[in-house]
Enzyme design. Structure first.
Site, PDB file in Angstrom:
ATOM      1  N   ASN A   1     -64.892  16.883  32.018  1.00 37.08           N
ATOM      2  CA  ASN A   1     -63.468  17.135  31.823  1.00 37.08           C
ATOM      3  C   ASN A   1     -63.224  18.627  31.597  1.00 37.08           C
ATOM      4  O   ASN A   1     -64.158  19.390  31.346  1.00 37.08           O
ATOM      5  CB  ASN A   1     -62.950  16.345  30.620  1.00 37.08           C
TER       6      ASN A   1
ATOM      7  N   ASN B   1     -55.204  16.489  41.980  1.00 36.78           N
ATOM      8  CA  ASN B   1     -56.193  16.431  40.897  1.00 36.78           C
ATOM      9  C   ASN B   1     -57.303  17.411  41.288  1.00 36.78           C
ATOM     10  O   ASN B   1     -58.079  17.138  42.211  1.00 36.78           O
ATOM     11  CB  ASN B   1     -56.728  14.997  40.809  1.00 36.78           C
TER      12      ASN B   1
ATOM     13  N   CYS C   1     -54.971  10.667  39.231  1.00 39.31           N
ATOM     14  CA  CYS C   1     -56.204  10.151  38.616  1.00 39.31           C
ATOM     15  C   CYS C   1     -56.649   8.957  39.442  1.00 39.31           C
ATOM     16  O   CYS C   1     -55.937   7.943  39.495  1.00 39.31           O
ATOM     17  CB  CYS C   1     -55.969   9.758  37.159  1.00 39.31           C
ATOM     18  N   GLY C   2     -57.801   9.060  40.085  1.00 37.57           N
ATOM     19  CA  GLY C   2     -58.265   8.004  40.979  1.00 37.57           C
ATOM     20  C   GLY C   2     -58.624   6.721  40.255  1.00 37.57           C
ATOM     21  O   GLY C   2     -58.184   5.623  40.649  1.00 37.57           O
ATOM     22  N   THR C   3     -59.419   6.829  39.195  1.00 38.38           N
ATOM     23  CA  THR C   3     -59.764   5.628  38.440  1.00 38.38           C
ATOM     24  C   THR C   3     -58.515   5.032  37.792  1.00 38.38           C
ATOM     25  O   THR C   3     -58.376   3.811  37.694  1.00 38.38           O
ATOM     26  CB  THR C   3     -60.824   5.923  37.367  1.00 38.38           C
TER      27      THR C   3
ATOM     28  N   ASN D   1     -64.823   3.997  33.287  1.00 40.18           N
ATOM     29  CA  ASN D   1     -64.262   4.780  32.188  1.00 40.18           C
ATOM     30  C   ASN D   1     -63.021   4.047  31.677  1.00 40.18           C
ATOM     31  O   ASN D   1     -62.463   3.194  32.365  1.00 40.18           O
ATOM     32  CB  ASN D   1     -63.950   6.226  32.619  1.00 40.18           C
TER      33      ASN D   1
ATOM     34  N   CYS E   1     -64.976   9.638  38.061  1.00 47.16           N
ATOM     35  CA  CYS E   1     -63.707  10.230  38.498  1.00 47.16           C
ATOM     36  C   CYS E   1     -63.506   9.874  39.967  1.00 47.16           C
ATOM     37  O   CYS E   1     -64.263  10.326  40.827  1.00 47.16           O
ATOM     38  CB  CYS E   1     -63.736  11.740  38.303  1.00 47.16           C
ATOM     39  N   GLY E   2     -62.500   9.054  40.252  1.00 52.28           N
ATOM     40  CA  GLY E   2     -62.272   8.583  41.617  1.00 52.28           C
ATOM     41  C   GLY E   2     -61.847   9.668  42.577  1.00 52.28           C
ATOM     42  O   GLY E   2     -62.307   9.719  43.720  1.00 52.28           O
ATOM     43  N   ASN E   3     -60.943  10.552  42.141  1.00 52.74           N
ATOM     44  CA  ASN E   3     -60.580  11.687  42.988  1.00 52.74           C
ATOM     45  C   ASN E   3     -61.743  12.668  43.090  1.00 52.74           C
ATOM     46  O   ASN E   3     -62.010  13.240  44.146  1.00 52.74           O
ATOM     47  CB  ASN E   3     -59.347  12.399  42.430  1.00 52.74           C
TER      48      ASN E   3
END
Length: 260
Positions: A64, A11, A204-206, A144, A73-75
């Site tokens: 985005n 990502n 996608c982390g989240t 999110n 955004c986790g990543n």
């Protein structure tokens, strides 16, 4: 404009330092930077800005790839912290980062960065459709919106064509939604994701957090650890009674100057 490029399990993000908070980027500028043919290329952009929150020195202004604003955004937050560490702007073992979803604390453990993502908040059941096929899904917020859809097996997951935004119920997700398609059962699952404003991404982390929370619940567990395989690698998600932790690598791969 100075920039760096980094990724977390594939990502990838354009990182723009703006320590004086003097570089408000327009949607079209973000889209140009994230364009993979005419720009640097990335799933999104991380602007490194000073924070207004006394609990954190830096604010992660995440956009985005199309320039639209995202809450979290986790990543991205792991890549953001890796950049701070390599630039000498922060020291571990705990680094707080202000985001639009609140202050997130990142724990530094060698090459791995672990983020306290806050709790997974379950919403209503809904559905997503791709190319005429429809799957039931579970709405989950990680700051999110996500919709987690469980498929039959990995072969079905691999065959899925995610060229276009999956159809979803706009009444349930008025701001759009990230849609995750999952195969397998906890404690080890695989997923693919179509992110709003981006398209399919390698990770996608989240989304991994949302998927793990749903997978554990389907296994009859409210807490536990789940390995989430994504096209770009593997993320480790631990769900507790109070919060969700996301762990995985974050790498800075390049730095340079972009000619505006």
């Amino acid at each position: 404009m100075d920039f760096a490029k980094g990724h977390g399990t594939g990502n990838d993000f354009v990182i723009v330092p703006d320590l004086e908070d003097a570089l408000p980027l327009k949607d079209a500028q973000v889209a140009a930077l994230c364009d993979r043919r005419f720009g640097i290329g990335g799933d999104g952009l991380l602007r490194v800005a000073p924070s207004d929150d006394a609990a954190a020195a830096f604010f992660m202004d995440y956009r985005n790839a199309d320039g639209s604003i995202a809450e979290m955004c986790g990543n991205g937050v792991r890549v953001f912290v890796r950049y701070l560490l390599e630039r000498g702007l922060a020291e571990g073992p705990e680094i707080p980062v202000a985001t639009r979803a609140g202050v997130k604390t990142v724990l530094v453990d060698g090459d791995e960065l672990r983020v306290d993502m806050g709790p997974a908040v379950f919403g209503p059941t809904s559905q997503a459709s791709v190319e005429g096929f429809t799957w039931p899904g579970q709405a989950v917020s990680m700051g999110n919106p996500h919709l987690v859809c469980h498929l039959g097996d990995e072969a079905e997951l691999e065959a899925l064509e995610l060229f276009h935004q999956p159809r979803f119920d706009a009444a349930v997700f008025p701001e759009g939604v990230n849609v995750e398609f999952v195969a397998g059962t906890a404690p080890q699952v695989r997923m693919r994701v179509h992110e709003r404003g981006v398209g399919e991404t390698a990770s996608c982390g989240t989304g991994a957090c949302a998927v793990a929370a749903v997978a554990l619940r389907h296994a009859g567990q409210d807490t536990g650890t789940c390995k989430v395989g994504v096209p770009g690698g593997t993320l480790t998600v631990t769900v507790t009674d109070e919060t969700v932790y996301l762990a995985g690598p974050a790498v800075i791969v390049a730095e340079g100057v972009f000619r505006v």
